[in-house]
Motif scaffolding. Structure first.
Motif, PDB file in Angstrom:
ATOM      1  N   ARG A  61      60.794  20.500  30.438  1.00  0.00           N
ATOM      2  CA  ARG A  61      60.163  19.602  31.326  1.00  0.00           C
ATOM      3  C   ARG A  61      58.996  20.401  32.075  1.00  0.00           C
ATOM      4  N   ALA A  62      58.947  21.506  32.272  1.00  0.00           N
ATOM      5  CA  ALA A  62      57.673  22.149  32.838  1.00  0.00           C
ATOM      6  C   ALA A  62      56.341  21.984  32.041  1.00  0.00           C
ATOM      7  N   ALA A  63      56.844  22.393  30.590  1.00  0.00           N
ATOM      8  CA  ALA A  63      55.647  22.114  29.774  1.00  0.00           C
ATOM      9  C   ALA A  63      55.091  20.672  29.464  1.00  0.00           C
ATOM     10  N   ASP A  64      56.073  19.710  29.599  1.00  0.00           N
ATOM     11  CA  ASP A  64      55.596  18.362  29.578  1.00  0.00           C
ATOM     12  C   ASP A  64      54.945  18.026  31.042  1.00  0.00           C
ATOM     13  N   GLN A  65      55.096  18.663  32.129  1.00  0.00           N
ATOM     14  CA  GLN A  65      54.494  18.305  33.231  1.00  0.00           C
ATOM     15  C   GLN A  65      53.215  18.958  33.303  1.00  0.00           C
ATOM     16  N   VAL A  66      53.002  20.168  32.577  1.00  0.00           N
ATOM     17  CA  VAL A  66      51.638  20.941  32.516  1.00  0.00           C
ATOM     18  C   VAL A  66      50.992  19.846  31.627  1.00  0.00           C
ATOM     19  N   ARG A  67      51.468  19.385  30.568  1.00  0.00           N
ATOM     20  CA  ARG A  67      50.744  18.848  29.399  1.00  0.00           C
ATOM     21  C   ARG A  67      50.228  17.487  30.018  1.00  0.00           C
ATOM     22  N   ARG A  68      50.833  16.770  30.971  1.00  0.00           N
ATOM     23  CA  ARG A  68      50.404  15.532  31.644  1.00  0.00           C
ATOM     24  C   ARG A  68      49.575  15.751  32.805  1.00  0.00           C
TER      25      ARG A  68
END
Length: 326
Positions: free
Chosen positions: A285-292
């Motif tokens: 989830r954190a990786a996805d938030q960073v990516r977006r």
């Protein structure tokens, strides 16, 4: 083969053959690619992998995962990070092998424009704030304190006001030092005359068995072991079983074997755990938030901590985890 050619070839190898997982149909990599490093092969990391897959599916953007079991080796970790940095993955998710030796690899990823997400362990905080986007962490002091409190209650229940404790540690990483500090503080709040008589490294089961056996030889009347990690815990349990001692164990990290030992209630008297599945979900989830672009500054993401202190909780864990993935 020249250095440039070798680098290109290694990059292709990473993309082509490192453990690739796609959780949904469609073109491989169309939802991005994450580089993922597991510190070793203990069950916790199988849970992390499962959690990342589950959360990625739930988000509807399951990336291709390029994976490495670093086996606690910072040089292997560094080689892998170099490769995935060259491959321009969308994020690097890792449990670094060292707070110091892992810094150059993480800096490389950061300087290559790749967001870094730590979980379970990370580099020193000043460097993490500079190079890391998020750190999924269950408070290690609280982690140890929950078990120290459990141990204190146990010794009070058997009227032992001055127990002797041996520690089997994983203190090559900072979080394990903090776990012990929390354990000792909480234990001595309940039984002030408790004494730590030994503290030796044994992070894997095989190492921990040897360490615990040596400690039992030097301190045959030791009252308990504290295992700072899963391998340390079960190594201590096995050593006590082999020696036929009355020594008990308080340990870390749930697994099928740990749950079975807790349910038996002869040697293992408490386990504190951070679910690998929960950590994997939070990391994805954190990786996805960073990516977006939703997470732009260094953030500590708290992971839940669970205490298992009763035999029936061990049996419940076995029912809830029939595949053994923690």
């Amino acid at each position: 083969m020249g250095a440039t050619a070798r680098r290109s070839w290694l990059t292709l190898v990473v993309v082509a053959v490192l453990g690739l997982i796609t959780a949904c149909s469609g073109k491989v990599g169309e939802n991005g690619r994450f580089g993922v490093v597991y510190m070793d092969a203990q069950g916790f990391y199988a849970g992390v992998k499962a959690g990342m897959r589950q959360e990625s599916e739930a988000l509807g953007r399951a990336p291709q995962l390029l994976q490495l079991n670093a086996q606690g080796d910072a040089s292997k970790e560094s080689t892998f990070v170099d490769q995935v940095s060259a491959a321009k993955v969308d994020a690097l998710i890792l449990s670094p092998a060292s707070a110091t030796a892992s810094v150059p690899a993480i800096k490389l990823a950061h300087d290559s424009g790749i967001p870094v997400i730590c979980y379970n362990t990370c580099i020193a905080e000043d460097k993490a704030r500079e190079y890391v986007s998020a750190y999924v962490l269950g408070d290690p002091v609280k982690f140890g304190a929950l078990l120290g409190d459990q141990a204190g209650d146990y010794f009070r229940s058997i009227d032992n006001s001055a127990p002797t404790i041996a520690v089997v540690n994983c203190e090559f990483v900072e979080v394990c030092i903090q776990r012990r500090q929390g354990f000792e503080q909480a234990l001595k709040a309940k039984v002030p005359d408790a004494t730590i008589v030994a503290n030796q490294e044994g992070a894997t089961i095989d190492e921990a068995i040897d360490v615990a056996e040596r400690i039992l030889t030097a301190h045959p009347d030791v009252d308990a072991f504290y295992g700072e990690a899963g391998g340390a815990t079960m190594g201590a349990v096995r050593a006590v079983q082999a020696r036929g001692k009355k020594t008990v164990v308080f340990g870390s990290d749930m697994s099928t074997e740990a749950a079975q030992a807790l349910a038996d209630n002869t040697i293992l008297k408490g386990v504190v755990d951070i679910s690998g599945i929960a950590v994997g979900k939070l990391a994805a989830r954190a990786a996805d938030q960073v990516r977006r672009g939703e997470l732009t500054t260094y953030t500590v993401v708290p992971a839940p901590i669970d205490l298992y202190g009763k035999p029936e909780q061990g049996r419940e864990w076995l029912t809830m985890h029939p595949d053994g993935v923690p």
